[in-house]
Design a protein around this motif. Structure first.
Motif, PDB file in Angstrom:
ATOM      1  N   ALA A   1       0.826  -1.211   0.000  1.00 36.15           N
ATOM      2  CA  ALA A   1       0.000   0.000   0.000  1.00 36.15           C
ATOM      3  C   ALA A   1       0.864   1.267   0.000  1.00 36.15           C
ATOM      4  O   ALA A   1       0.442   2.319  -0.467  1.00 36.15           O
ATOM      5  CB  ALA A   1      -0.924   0.005   1.216  1.00 36.15           C
ATOM      6  N   GLN A   2       2.074   1.165   0.500  1.00 38.30           N
ATOM      7  CA  GLN A   2       2.971   2.312   0.484  1.00 38.30           C
ATOM      8  C   GLN A   2       3.695   2.457  -0.853  1.00 38.30           C
ATOM      9  O   GLN A   2       4.048   3.555  -1.261  1.00 38.30           O
ATOM     10  CB  GLN A   2       4.019   2.176   1.603  1.00 38.30           C
ATOM     11  CG  GLN A   2       3.441   2.265   3.001  1.00 38.30           C
ATOM     12  CD  GLN A   2       4.465   1.886   4.050  1.00 38.30           C
ATOM     13  OE1 GLN A   2       5.036   0.802   4.000  1.00 38.30           O
ATOM     14  NE2 GLN A   2       4.700   2.795   4.995  1.00 38.30           N
ATOM     15  N   VAL A   3       3.903   1.345  -1.521  1.00 42.00           N
ATOM     16  CA  VAL A   3       4.683   1.350  -2.755  1.00 42.00           C
ATOM     17  C   VAL A   3       3.830   1.661  -3.987  1.00 42.00           C
ATOM     18  O   VAL A   3       4.252   2.410  -4.880  1.00 42.00           O
ATOM     19  CB  VAL A   3       5.391  -0.014  -2.946  1.00 42.00           C
ATOM     20  CG1 VAL A   3       6.099  -0.085  -4.284  1.00 42.00           C
ATOM     21  CG2 VAL A   3       6.369  -0.257  -1.814  1.00 42.00           C
ATOM     22  N   VAL A   4       2.623   1.110  -4.053  1.00 35.67           N
ATOM     23  CA  VAL A   4       1.786   1.217  -5.255  1.00 35.67           C
ATOM     24  C   VAL A   4       1.511   2.661  -5.686  1.00 35.67           C
ATOM     25  O   VAL A   4       1.645   2.978  -6.869  1.00 35.67           O
ATOM     26  CB  VAL A   4       0.471   0.421  -5.073  1.00 35.67           C
ATOM     27  CG1 VAL A   4      -0.502   0.692  -6.203  1.00 35.67           C
ATOM     28  CG2 VAL A   4       0.780  -1.066  -5.000  1.00 35.67           C
ATOM     29  N   PRO A   5       1.132   3.560  -4.795  1.00 30.17           N
ATOM     30  CA  PRO A   5       0.870   4.933  -5.264  1.00 30.17           C
ATOM     31  C   PRO A   5       2.075   5.570  -5.965  1.00 30.17           C
ATOM     32  O   PRO A   5       1.933   6.239  -6.991  1.00 30.17           O
ATOM     33  CB  PRO A   5       0.527   5.697  -3.987  1.00 30.17           C
ATOM     34  CG  PRO A   5       0.043   4.658  -3.048  1.00 30.17           C
ATOM     35  CD  PRO A   5       0.832   3.426  -3.376  1.00 30.17           C
ATOM     36  N   ARG A   6       3.266   5.322  -5.439  1.00 30.37           N
ATOM     37  CA  ARG A   6       4.468   5.900  -6.057  1.00 30.37           C
ATOM     38  C   ARG A   6       4.754   5.258  -7.418  1.00 30.37           C
ATOM     39  O   ARG A   6       5.140   5.935  -8.365  1.00 30.37           O
ATOM     40  CB  ARG A   6       5.659   5.730  -5.120  1.00 30.37           C
ATOM     41  CG  ARG A   6       6.953   6.278  -5.667  1.00 30.37           C
ATOM     42  CD  ARG A   6       6.833   7.790  -5.947  1.00 30.37           C
ATOM     43  NE  ARG A   6       7.978   8.279  -6.666  1.00 30.37           N
ATOM     44  CZ  ARG A   6       8.998   8.909  -6.116  1.00 30.37           C
ATOM     45  NH1 ARG A   6       8.998   9.140  -4.819  1.00 30.37           N
ATOM     46  NH2 ARG A   6      10.003   9.299  -6.842  1.00 30.37           N
ATOM     47  N   LEU A   7       4.553   3.939  -7.516  1.00 28.79           N
ATOM     48  CA  LEU A   7       4.739   3.257  -8.800  1.00 28.79           C
ATOM     49  C   LEU A   7       3.788   3.806  -9.856  1.00 28.79           C
ATOM     50  O   LEU A   7       4.179   4.058 -10.998  1.00 28.79           O
ATOM     51  CB  LEU A   7       4.534   1.753  -8.654  1.00 28.79           C
ATOM     52  CG  LEU A   7       5.623   0.979  -7.930  1.00 28.79           C
ATOM     53  CD1 LEU A   7       5.213  -0.484  -7.768  1.00 28.79           C
ATOM     54  CD2 LEU A   7       6.934   1.075  -8.683  1.00 28.79           C
ATOM     55  N   LEU A   8       2.537   3.989  -9.480  1.00 28.15           N
ATOM     56  CA  LEU A   8       1.551   4.537 -10.419  1.00 28.15           C
ATOM     57  C   LEU A   8       1.906   5.968 -10.817  1.00 28.15           C
ATOM     58  O   LEU A   8       1.801   6.348 -11.988  1.00 28.15           O
ATOM     59  CB  LEU A   8       0.146   4.481  -9.817  1.00 28.15           C
ATOM     60  CG  LEU A   8      -0.438   3.077  -9.661  1.00 28.15           C
ATOM     61  CD1 LEU A   8      -1.762   3.147  -8.907  1.00 28.15           C
ATOM     62  CD2 LEU A   8      -0.616   2.424 -11.011  1.00 28.15           C
TER      63      LEU A   8
END
Length: 97
Positions: free
Chosen positions: A82-89
């Motif tokens: 949940a912490q990584v996905v927003p930055r990847l997107l």
């Protein structure tokens, strides 16, 4: 990438043989019927785009990477999806513009 020679058969045979054998006047023989053509495939466009994206990527900060790897192996660093996905997107949509 495809490269095709589209010269007439007779022109290449006569000119090529005369030039190879060194017969004078070879240059004055009829010119080729048509020129060469090149087609660049969709795959080569993808490769070119990937290369440009890789070249535009920021350089790796090795000291920071080593510090994080040390913390990960020691169990002091935990990141959830949940912490990584927003930055990847965010990064993905910035690059696709």
């Amino acid at each position: 990438m495809k490269i095709r020679e589209t010269y007439g058969r007779a022109a290449v045979g006569a000119i090529g043989a005369r030039k190879i054998l060194g017969i004078e006047g070879a240059a004055s023989v009829a010119a080729p019927v048509r020129g060469d053509s090149v087609e660049v495939s969709a795959r080569s466009h993808e490769v070119q785009r990937a290369r440009l994206v890789a070249l535009a990527a920021p350089e790796v900060r090795h000291a920071e990477v080593e510090a994080i790897l040390g913390d990960l192996t020691a169990g002091r660093y935990a990141v959830t999806g949940a912490q990584v996905v927003p930055r990847l997107l965010q990064d993905h949509f910035q690059l696709s513009r």
